[in-house]
Write a protein that holds these residues in place. Sequence first.
Motif, PDB file in Angstrom:
ATOM      1  N   CYS A   1       0.825  -1.214   0.000  1.00  0.00           N
ATOM      2  CA  CYS A   1       0.000   0.000   0.000  1.00  0.00           C
ATOM      3  C   CYS A   1       0.856   1.260   0.000  1.00  0.00           C
ATOM      4  CB  CYS A   1      -0.944  -0.002   1.206  1.00  0.00           C
ATOM      5  SG  CYS A   1      -2.232  -1.274   1.125  1.00  0.00           S
TER       6      CYS A   1
ATOM      7  N   LEU B   1       1.461   2.653  -3.430  1.00  0.00           N
ATOM      8  CA  LEU B   1       0.316   3.131  -4.200  1.00  0.00           C
ATOM      9  C   LEU B   1       0.048   4.607  -3.932  1.00  0.00           C
ATOM     10  CD1 LEU B   1      -2.140   0.182  -3.429  1.00  0.00           C
ATOM     11  CD2 LEU B   1      -0.687   0.444  -5.462  1.00  0.00           C
TER      12      LEU B   1
ATOM     13  N   GLU C   1      -2.666   5.319   2.453  1.00  0.00           N
ATOM     14  CA  GLU C   1      -2.237   3.932   2.637  1.00  0.00           C
ATOM     15  C   GLU C   1      -3.025   3.204   3.723  1.00  0.00           C
ATOM     16  OE1 GLU C   1       0.901   6.693   4.536  1.00  0.00           O
ATOM     17  OE2 GLU C   1      -0.318   6.612   2.727  1.00  0.00           O
TER      18      GLU C   1
ATOM     19  N   GLN D   1      -6.320   2.079   2.301  1.00  0.00           N
ATOM     20  CA  GLN D   1      -6.087   0.990   1.365  1.00  0.00           C
ATOM     21  C   GLN D   1      -5.697  -0.296   2.103  1.00  0.00           C
ATOM     22  OE1 GLN D   1      -4.817   3.668  -2.496  1.00  0.00           O
ATOM     23  NE2 GLN D   1      -3.248   3.125  -1.040  1.00  0.00           N
TER      24      GLN D   1
ATOM     25  N   THR E   1      -8.894  -1.716   3.275  1.00  0.00           N
ATOM     26  CA  THR E   1      -9.593  -2.324   2.141  1.00  0.00           C
ATOM     27  C   THR E   1      -8.998  -3.692   1.821  1.00  0.00           C
ATOM     28  OG1 THR E   1     -10.032  -0.119   1.237  1.00  0.00           O
ATOM     29  CG2 THR E   1     -10.260  -1.979  -0.269  1.00  0.00           C
ATOM     30  N   TYR E   2      -7.670  -3.785   1.847  1.00  0.00           N
ATOM     31  CA  TYR E   2      -7.024  -5.074   1.585  1.00  0.00           C
ATOM     32  C   TYR E   2      -7.428  -6.109   2.634  1.00  0.00           C
ATOM     33  CZ  TYR E   2      -3.553  -8.747   1.505  1.00  0.00           C
ATOM     34  OH  TYR E   2      -2.961  -9.984   1.483  1.00  0.00           O
TER      35      TYR E   2
ATOM     36  N   GLY F   1     -13.032  -0.469   3.628  1.00  0.00           N
ATOM     37  CA  GLY F   1     -12.565   0.829   3.163  1.00  0.00           C
ATOM     38  C   GLY F   1     -13.598   1.922   3.345  1.00  0.00           C
TER      39      GLY F   1
ATOM     40  N   CYS G   1      -8.903   4.172  -4.950  1.00  0.00           N
ATOM     41  CA  CYS G   1      -8.258   3.276  -3.980  1.00  0.00           C
ATOM     42  C   CYS G   1      -8.772   1.846  -4.124  1.00  0.00           C
ATOM     43  CB  CYS G   1      -8.506   3.777  -2.557  1.00  0.00           C
ATOM     44  SG  CYS G   1      -7.802   5.407  -2.226  1.00  0.00           S
ATOM     45  N   PHE G   2     -10.060   1.694  -4.404  1.00  0.00           N
ATOM     46  CA  PHE G   2     -10.610   0.353  -4.596  1.00  0.00           C
ATOM     47  C   PHE G   2     -10.075  -0.267  -5.891  1.00  0.00           C
ATOM     48  CE2 PHE G   2     -13.838   2.539  -1.964  1.00  0.00           C
ATOM     49  CZ  PHE G   2     -13.801   1.704  -0.863  1.00  0.00           C
TER      50      PHE G   2
ATOM     51  N   TRP H   1      -7.000   0.285  -7.166  1.00  0.00           N
ATOM     52  CA  TRP H   1      -5.622  -0.170  -6.904  1.00  0.00           C
ATOM     53  C   TRP H   1      -5.621  -1.476  -6.108  1.00  0.00           C
ATOM     54  CZ3 TRP H   1      -4.988   3.185 -10.238  1.00  0.00           C
ATOM     55  CH2 TRP H   1      -5.029   4.560 -10.084  1.00  0.00           C
ATOM     56  N   ILE H   2      -6.473  -1.560  -5.085  1.00  0.00           N
ATOM     57  CA  ILE H   2      -6.443  -2.736  -4.208  1.00  0.00           C
ATOM     58  C   ILE H   2      -7.043  -3.962  -4.877  1.00  0.00           C
ATOM     59  CG2 ILE H   2      -7.335  -3.721  -2.057  1.00  0.00           C
ATOM     60  CD1 ILE H   2      -4.984  -1.816  -1.702  1.00  0.00           C
TER      61      ILE H   2
END
Length: 436
Positions: free
Chosen positions: A60, A63, A67, A70, A73-74, A89, A326-327, A329-330
Amino acid sequence: MASGRPKPAPTLAEAARVWWRIGVLSFGGPAAQIALMHRMVVDERGWLSERQYLDALSFCMLLPGPEAMQLATYAGWRMHGPRGGLVAGGLFVLPGAVLIACLAALYVRFGDLAITGALFSGIKAAVLVIVIEALVRVARRALVGTEPLAIAGLAFVALFAFAVPYPLVIAAAAGWGAWRLGDGARAPAPGRDRAGRRRSIAATLGASALWLAVWIAPLALVGLLAPPVFAEIARFFSVLAMVSFGGAYAVLAYMTQEAVATQGWLSTGEMLDALGLAETTPGPLILVTEFVGFLAGHRAAPGGASALLWGLGGALVTLWATFAPCFLWIFAGAPWIDRIAARPKLRAALAGVTAAVVGVIANLSVWFGLHVLFGTVETVQAGALRAALPVWSSFDWQSGAIALVAALMLLRWRRGVPLTLLVCAASGLGLRLVGG
């Protein structure tokens, strides 16, 4: 529970309650939020192992965007797939977003929110203790050996003393890790699990297309159907979301230049007020963008229209442009974290980034501590050296006393984060009001 195997995943409803709690308590910026999440997700519940948490945190950090959000979210994705990622998230951001919208509305109506600063001054002192505790704990587990310790130390010095750009620090740590920490590592046999890799690439491309559409399509409709100010807000904050490496502070100068000097959405003083509100409310510091979007929409309202609704419209467009990527990227990149960790050279590069991340958190912690405990912090510059140092006479004894109370409650009496934050918030408010 700290570093062993992760426990079985909770139900989505159980996880949602915890993500909401984290969102409500996530004061103090990325260092504090990473610390809080580590405490509640790894130490207390064991939903992620120490290694999973550190690998995801390192990823993260590579990215753009917040962070900590994110990382949440992960963690949600890892336990419950995309639904879990959206819940984690979303709930991480929602409390702070609602509060910022309310404070922005009060700000344009009254122009003075000093009571907010008084209330949250005690919270920031408590958060300082949470940050230090987590920094020590994470460093003890992540910095095994001389070279990771050296990478963390050099990353801290580069950021704190020389203002080296954050992406350069992370790239250098990844390169050094791949070269030194991965020296002599054997790569997997070629062609192994080729079918699985093709499936992963196809899934990544599908997820990328889907979430790119989720991000861009609503903003395209805004550009076509909404008044021009909302289209400009969507464009500007979408660009900002793609270049915001290193957190809110890394892009603050660019955002101030564009929002103040170019667009004229707010003044420099109002931008500083926006940052102060974002620092003293829960959620990612990048929520400062929501305040800017609110003021931009509010001031563009034509006569006869509700300025409040225009402000809320600007805030909503800003939030979507800032956090929807952000969603993307994750959900596109998260499935590759374990594959990266399984390949020796990439694993070593990630180990280098993990070590540097400890230095990054240490730098954020020192910066946060200086601004909590001292009223005046000066930037000292001599050649390439550029460091923030406190004016010792400006030491805030009230914040120091509240931090001591927080340390006793958390570290000695084990009272827990919510009660500690509540006691410290009340102490901060009481001391500021008594002191005038």
